[in-house]
Design a protein around this motif. Structure first.
Motif, PDB file in Angstrom:
ATOM      1  N   ALA A  90       3.910   5.692  -6.137  1.00  0.00           N
ATOM      2  CA  ALA A  90       4.098   4.900  -7.352  1.00  0.00           C
ATOM      3  C   ALA A  90       4.272   3.412  -7.031  1.00  0.00           C
ATOM      4  O   ALA A  90       3.448   2.584  -7.425  1.00  0.00           O
ATOM      5  N   LEU A  91       5.309   3.076  -6.277  1.00  0.00           N
ATOM      6  CA  LEU A  91       5.531   1.652  -5.997  1.00  0.00           C
ATOM      7  C   LEU A  91       4.404   1.087  -5.138  1.00  0.00           C
ATOM      8  O   LEU A  91       3.951  -0.045  -5.334  1.00  0.00           O
ATOM      9  N   GLY A  92       3.935   1.894  -4.166  1.00  0.00           N
ATOM     10  CA  GLY A  92       2.818   1.451  -3.343  1.00  0.00           C
ATOM     11  C   GLY A  92       1.597   1.135  -4.189  1.00  0.00           C
ATOM     12  O   GLY A  92       0.908   0.128  -3.977  1.00  0.00           O
ATOM     13  N   GLU A  93       1.329   1.974  -5.185  1.00  0.00           N
ATOM     14  CA  GLU A  93       0.188   1.756  -6.071  1.00  0.00           C
ATOM     15  C   GLU A  93       0.380   0.500  -6.916  1.00  0.00           C
ATOM     16  O   GLU A  93      -0.545  -0.296  -7.091  1.00  0.00           O
ATOM     17  N   VAL A  94       1.602   0.310  -7.435  1.00  0.00           N
ATOM     18  CA  VAL A  94       1.861  -0.877  -8.257  1.00  0.00           C
ATOM     19  C   VAL A  94       1.627  -2.142  -7.427  1.00  0.00           C
ATOM     20  O   VAL A  94       0.960  -3.082  -7.875  1.00  0.00           O
ATOM     21  N   TRP A 139      16.819   0.747  -1.862  1.00  0.00           N
ATOM     22  CA  TRP A 139      16.308  -0.100  -0.768  1.00  0.00           C
ATOM     23  C   TRP A 139      15.261   0.653   0.034  1.00  0.00           C
ATOM     24  O   TRP A 139      14.237   0.087   0.429  1.00  0.00           O
ATOM     25  N   LEU A 140      15.526   1.936   0.291  1.00  0.00           N
ATOM     26  CA  LEU A 140      14.520   2.746   0.993  1.00  0.00           C
ATOM     27  C   LEU A 140      13.226   2.788   0.199  1.00  0.00           C
ATOM     28  O   LEU A 140      12.129   2.720   0.760  1.00  0.00           O
ATOM     29  N   LEU A 141      13.370   2.898  -1.132  1.00  0.00           N
ATOM     30  CA  LEU A 141      12.190   2.931  -2.003  1.00  0.00           C
ATOM     31  C   LEU A 141      11.355   1.672  -1.811  1.00  0.00           C
ATOM     32  O   LEU A 141      10.127   1.734  -1.719  1.00  0.00           O
ATOM     33  N   ILE A 142      12.022   0.518  -1.731  1.00  0.00           N
ATOM     34  CA  ILE A 142      11.285  -0.738  -1.567  1.00  0.00           C
ATOM     35  C   ILE A 142      10.544  -0.737  -0.232  1.00  0.00           C
ATOM     36  O   ILE A 142       9.359  -1.086  -0.158  1.00  0.00           O
ATOM     37  N   LEU A 143      11.244  -0.309   0.842  1.00  0.00           N
ATOM     38  CA  LEU A 143      10.588  -0.252   2.152  1.00  0.00           C
ATOM     39  C   LEU A 143       9.384   0.692   2.125  1.00  0.00           C
ATOM     40  O   LEU A 143       8.303   0.360   2.625  1.00  0.00           O
ATOM     41  N   LEU A 144       9.575   1.857   1.516  1.00  0.00           N
ATOM     42  CA  LEU A 144       8.488   2.832   1.468  1.00  0.00           C
ATOM     43  C   LEU A 144       7.354   2.339   0.578  1.00  0.00           C
ATOM     44  O   LEU A 144       6.185   2.625   0.838  1.00  0.00           O
ATOM     45  N   GLY A 145       7.705   1.578  -0.478  1.00  0.00           N
ATOM     46  CA  GLY A 145       6.673   0.993  -1.319  1.00  0.00           C
ATOM     47  C   GLY A 145       5.810   0.019  -0.526  1.00  0.00           C
ATOM     48  O   GLY A 145       4.586   0.016  -0.635  1.00  0.00           O
ATOM     49  N   LEU A 146       6.472  -0.785   0.313  1.00  0.00           N
ATOM     50  CA  LEU A 146       5.719  -1.706   1.167  1.00  0.00           C
ATOM     51  C   LEU A 146       4.845  -0.935   2.143  1.00  0.00           C
ATOM     52  O   LEU A 146       3.694  -1.302   2.397  1.00  0.00           O
ATOM     53  N   LEU A 147       5.405   0.145   2.676  1.00  0.00           N
ATOM     54  CA  LEU A 147       4.619   0.975   3.597  1.00  0.00           C
ATOM     55  C   LEU A 147       3.402   1.547   2.880  1.00  0.00           C
ATOM     56  O   LEU A 147       2.280   1.511   3.401  1.00  0.00           O
ATOM     57  N   GLY A 148       3.632   2.044   1.648  1.00  0.00           N
ATOM     58  CA  GLY A 148       2.527   2.612   0.889  1.00  0.00           C
ATOM     59  C   GLY A 148       1.456   1.575   0.586  1.00  0.00           C
ATOM     60  O   GLY A 148       0.261   1.849   0.659  1.00  0.00           O
ATOM     61  N   PHE A 149       1.906   0.374   0.269  1.00  0.00           N
ATOM     62  CA  PHE A 149       0.984  -0.732  -0.004  1.00  0.00           C
ATOM     63  C   PHE A 149       0.151  -1.040   1.236  1.00  0.00           C
ATOM     64  O   PHE A 149      -1.074  -1.167   1.164  1.00  0.00           O
ATOM     65  N   MET A 150       0.828  -1.124   2.381  1.00  0.00           N
ATOM     66  CA  MET A 150       0.127  -1.410   3.633  1.00  0.00           C
ATOM     67  C   MET A 150      -0.887  -0.297   3.922  1.00  0.00           C
ATOM     68  O   MET A 150      -2.023  -0.568   4.313  1.00  0.00           O
ATOM     69  N   ARG A 210      -2.377   1.716   1.813  1.00  0.00           N
ATOM     70  CA  ARG A 210      -3.500   1.655   0.893  1.00  0.00           C
ATOM     71  C   ARG A 210      -4.450   0.544   1.297  1.00  0.00           C
ATOM     72  O   ARG A 210      -5.653   0.672   1.287  1.00  0.00           O
ATOM     73  N   ARG A 211      -3.874  -0.596   1.670  1.00  0.00           N
ATOM     74  CA  ARG A 211      -4.693  -1.744   2.013  1.00  0.00           C
ATOM     75  C   ARG A 211      -5.576  -1.475   3.214  1.00  0.00           C
ATOM     76  O   ARG A 211      -6.706  -1.932   3.299  1.00  0.00           O
ATOM     77  N   TYR A 212      -5.021  -0.717   4.180  1.00  0.00           N
ATOM     78  CA  TYR A 212      -5.797  -0.459   5.385  1.00  0.00           C
ATOM     79  C   TYR A 212      -6.395   0.943   5.386  1.00  0.00           C
ATOM     80  O   TYR A 212      -6.715   1.476   6.446  1.00  0.00           O
ATOM     81  N   ALA A 213      -6.497   1.551   4.206  1.00  0.00           N
ATOM     82  CA  ALA A 213      -7.173   2.848   4.067  1.00  0.00           C
ATOM     83  C   ALA A 213      -6.568   3.912   4.970  1.00  0.00           C
ATOM     84  O   ALA A 213      -7.272   4.731   5.545  1.00  0.00           O
ATOM     85  N   ILE A 214      -5.241   3.867   5.125  1.00  0.00           N
ATOM     86  CA  ILE A 214      -4.561   4.952   5.833  1.00  0.00           C
ATOM     87  C   ILE A 214      -4.155   5.972   4.772  1.00  0.00           C
ATOM     88  O   ILE A 214      -3.496   5.609   3.800  1.00  0.00           O
TER      89      ILE A 214
END
Lengths: 198, 517
Positions: free
Chosen positions: B215-219, B424-435, B437-441
């Motif tokens: 969710a957060l990664g997608e946003v 806070w973990l959610l924010i970190l994991l959101g950043l991880l998810g974003f990264m 997605r960006r690099y097609a992992i």
């Protein structure tokens, strides 16, 4: 945790640094470094782990050791791959090529190629800021206000222009959630400074 | 006919007004997240998990599975009408489906896809209901070595075989395994990777991981591309009759059945969802159509909107859902991201999917299976005549959609533990998810690893303890060896196919043979 920032400057800026030029399309090496970093952290923590000596057989260090080793190898492999084959600039020709994956290769005979993307860091930063602000303010302010602030922040970051209207929508949203989940489903959301009023 | 009696009891429970209501809520939500690109049933179930804590488990699982099925119905609507697949499982449908719509056969395409999805859902659920005894018999023979092999199979299948890049898939897998290890080790009591933070002693919750990554990664991902995405998707108008003509039916029925043939087995294979069988089904139909054209029976319509290209992938996609539920309930093996989260949901309610579930929670299992039939009928009614209405969901302004999702993400994570640390973990994991997605992992291997990692570790240590350090015990027994043989075979096929594709790419001639959808 922001290894992507290096790729942010647009390609149009004059070919500045040789290192920068090399990094274009190769910003993913930072992902590789991150994976190596996590692997090293896991390894160090595993070695320093305090193990209660009641356990028999393979202990709690076996699996972390395996994963740590795997991550070190994979991070290095990724860096080598990215260094040898940087991402190509995006093209509009074949928008669905990247989603086909191995099946696309098998069925369509086409190869999925990574395309470089350009990111809008301002919007990302605004959204992140809104979530961080929410996290800090949830307990002092309560859900109703901090939730509305979060909604307002994100919708503004996504291009909402009429601030008053967006704020009203945000308040309606957090109020509806408060009604549905606190009154309806019995969740225990903090009421914060409005505690006496609600 | 024991099964019929049990299923009858299940229907009695599924048809109570309360459970009908949960099924209805589930299919509506599922169709909605299916229609909206970027949102999927995995995220929806993860967000529902914390807020349904107080529900009775039968109602909750009826809703979760209805969301799962609904996602596979809804994703094709926008594929056909706007060429915007709601999910990766509908990419194959979009290729021919949208061309059918452009030719003025939008209604027929929607009907073909809805009926195909319905057939897939009903047949696969029936297969699971009537073969549950066989699944349980197999599962009862599983020991530590077998379960470990199964977990390895799931890991390799999702990360190395399915993912576009083996290295990226395995990176996702190892990240998931690392996340799963955080916390107090149950067997020895050692604290692992907690950095002394007390709220990490219990580990990182699956809700936080899923919501953060999906969710957060997608946003964040959408936010990073907000000014770059073209927003010119046009809604094709539908009109005319929904009924398929006899000629259409004669072509669609065999394609539906062939699609089922791909979907049913793939549901039990941890391949991260229904994307692969849809493409296999699509590819088969295209080849068959070329073959027919060569024999002079019917001109090859692929590329111009062939009905088979819609029928087969849709039946395949939703057929995986039923058998995936079978693998989840009978073996405790999640084969898709959504199934992985449902496994976590079972654990939250103190139940362990697997052969014992059919004994201990027989009421729930059969009510669930029965409600899947009920839900499929609801989905057919919701999707067949109202598909163009669902497509209007895309008219919700993006900023409200994503602001609302962000709100639900923080709400769900906070409600699952009432701890700000998790945010806070959610924010970190959101950043991880974003990264990622960006690099097609790929994200699915992370979820599978977070769920199955602890199981794999426990079984490995248990097996090694039994064998007193002899690694050989992990490779005994026909089931274990069979599973490893399949893994080796699959990896071998993929490696050969990749090398061939690489060689073809090196040859400068035809790189753009694919029809652009």
């Amino acid at each position: 945790m922001n290894p992507q920032r290096e790729s942010a400057p647009p390609a149009s800026s004059r070919a500045a640094h040789p290192a920068r030029a090399w990094l274009r399309g190769r910003s993913e090496v930072f992902v590789g470094l991150l994976v190596i970093g996590v692997g090293a952290f896991l390894g160090a923590q595993t070695m320093a782990m305090h193990v209660p000596d009641t356990s028999t057989g393979p202990g709690p260090q076996l699996f972390p050791g395996l994963v740590s080793g795997l991550m070190l190898v994979l991070g290095a492999l990724l860096i080598v791959q990215v260094a040898r084959e940087p991402a190509v600039p995006p093209t509009d020709a074949d928008p669905d090529a990247e989603s086909a994956g191995i099946v696309g290769e098998l069925v369509e005979g086409r190869e999925a190629r990574r395309t470089a993307t350009h990111s809008d860091w301002r919007t990302v930063g605004l959204v992140l800021g809104a979530v961080v602000a929410f996290t800090l303010l949830l307990q002092p302010l309560g859900w109703l206000l901090s939730g509305a602030l979060l909604f307002f922040g994100v919708s503004t970051a996504f291009g909402g222009r009429r601030s008053l209207f967006e704020a009203a929508v945000a308040l309606v949203y957090s109020a509806v959630v408060q009604l549905a989940f606190v009154a309806g489903l019995g969740l225990n959301l903090p009421s914060g400074i409005l505690g006496g009023v609600l | 006919m024991d099964t019929l009696v049990l299923l009858g009891g299940g229907f009695a429970s599924a048809l109570t007004p309360e459970n009908l209501l949960w099924a209805f809520v589930g299919v509506v939500l599922g169709t909605a997240v299916g229609v909206l690109p970027g949102l999927g049933s995995a995220m929806a179930v993860a967000l529902l998990l914390p807020v349904t804590f107080k529900l009775d488990p039968t109602g909750a699982f009826i809703m979760f599975t209805a969301v799962y099925y609904g996602g596979l119905f809804g994703d094709s609507t926008t594929s056909i009408l706007m060429n915007t697949p709601g999910n990766s499982s509908a990419i194959a449908t979009a290729i021919e489906g949208h061309r059918m719509a452009l030719r003025g056969k939008a209604s027929q395409a929607l009907a073909t896809s809805a009926i195909g999805a319905f057939l897939g859902a009903v047949v696969s659920t029936a297969v699971v209901a009537f073969f549950s005894g066989v699944i349980i018999d197999i599962a009862l023979r599983f020991g530590p070595a077998e379960y470990f092999a199964l977990a390895v199979f799931a890991f390799v299948a999702t990360s190395a075989v399915v993912a576009q890049s083996m290295v990226r898939g395995l990176i996702a897998l190892s990240l998931g395994l690392a996340i799963a290890m955080v916390g107090i080790d149950a067997q020895s009591g050692a604290a692992r990777f907690t950095l002394g933070v007390p709220s990490l002693f219990e580990g990182i919750g699956i809700v936080t991981v899923t919501v953060g990554l999906l969710a957060l990664g997608e946003v964040l991902h959408v936010a990073s591309r907000i000014h770059r995405e073209r927003d010119d998707a046009q809604l094709v108008r539908t009109g005319g009759t929904l009924w398929l003509k006899r000629g259409d039916l004669r072509r669609a029925v065999p394609a539906w059945l062939r699609g089922l043939g791909f979907g049913l087995p793939f549901g039990t294979i941890p391949a991260g969802g229904s994307e692969i069988p849809t493409f296999l089904a699509y590819g088969t139909e295209r080849k068959l159509s070329q073959l027919r054209a060569r024999r002079g029976r019917r001109p090859d319509e692929f590329g111009k909107g062939a009905i088979e290209g819609v029928a087969a992938p849709e039946a395949a996609a939703s057929a995986t859902a039923g058998t995936a539920m079978g693998a989840l309930l009978g073996l405790g093996l999640p084969t898709s991201a959504t199934a992985a989260i449902m496994l976590a949901a079972f654990q939250q309610y103190g139940m362990q999917p697997g052969p014992l579930l059919f004994e201990r929670n027989a009421d729930l299992v059969w009510a669930l299976l029965a409600s899947l039939f009920v839900g499929s009928v609801m989905l057919l009614i919701l999707n067949l005549p109202f598909a163009p209405l669902w497509a209007k969901l895309l008219l919700i302004p993006k900023r409200y959609l994503y602001a609302g999702i962000t709100g639900f993400a923080v709400l769900g994570v906070y409600a699952s533990s009432y701890s700000v640390t998790d945010l806070w973990l959610l924010i970190l994991l959101g950043l991880l998810g974003f990264m990622m997605r960006r690099y097609a992992i790929p994200v699915a291997p992370v979820l599978i690893a977070v769920i199955l990692g602890p199981l794999a570790e426990t079984e490995l240590r248990r097996g090694l303890a039994i064998g007193q350090g002899d690694v050989g015990v992990m490779f005994t027994g026909p089931i274990t060896l069979g599973i490893y043989a399949v893994i080796l075979l699959a990896v071998g096929i993929v490696v050969v196919a990749r090398m061939r594709a690489a060689r073809r790419a090196d040859a400068p001639s035809d790189r753009t043979t694919s029809p652009t959808a």
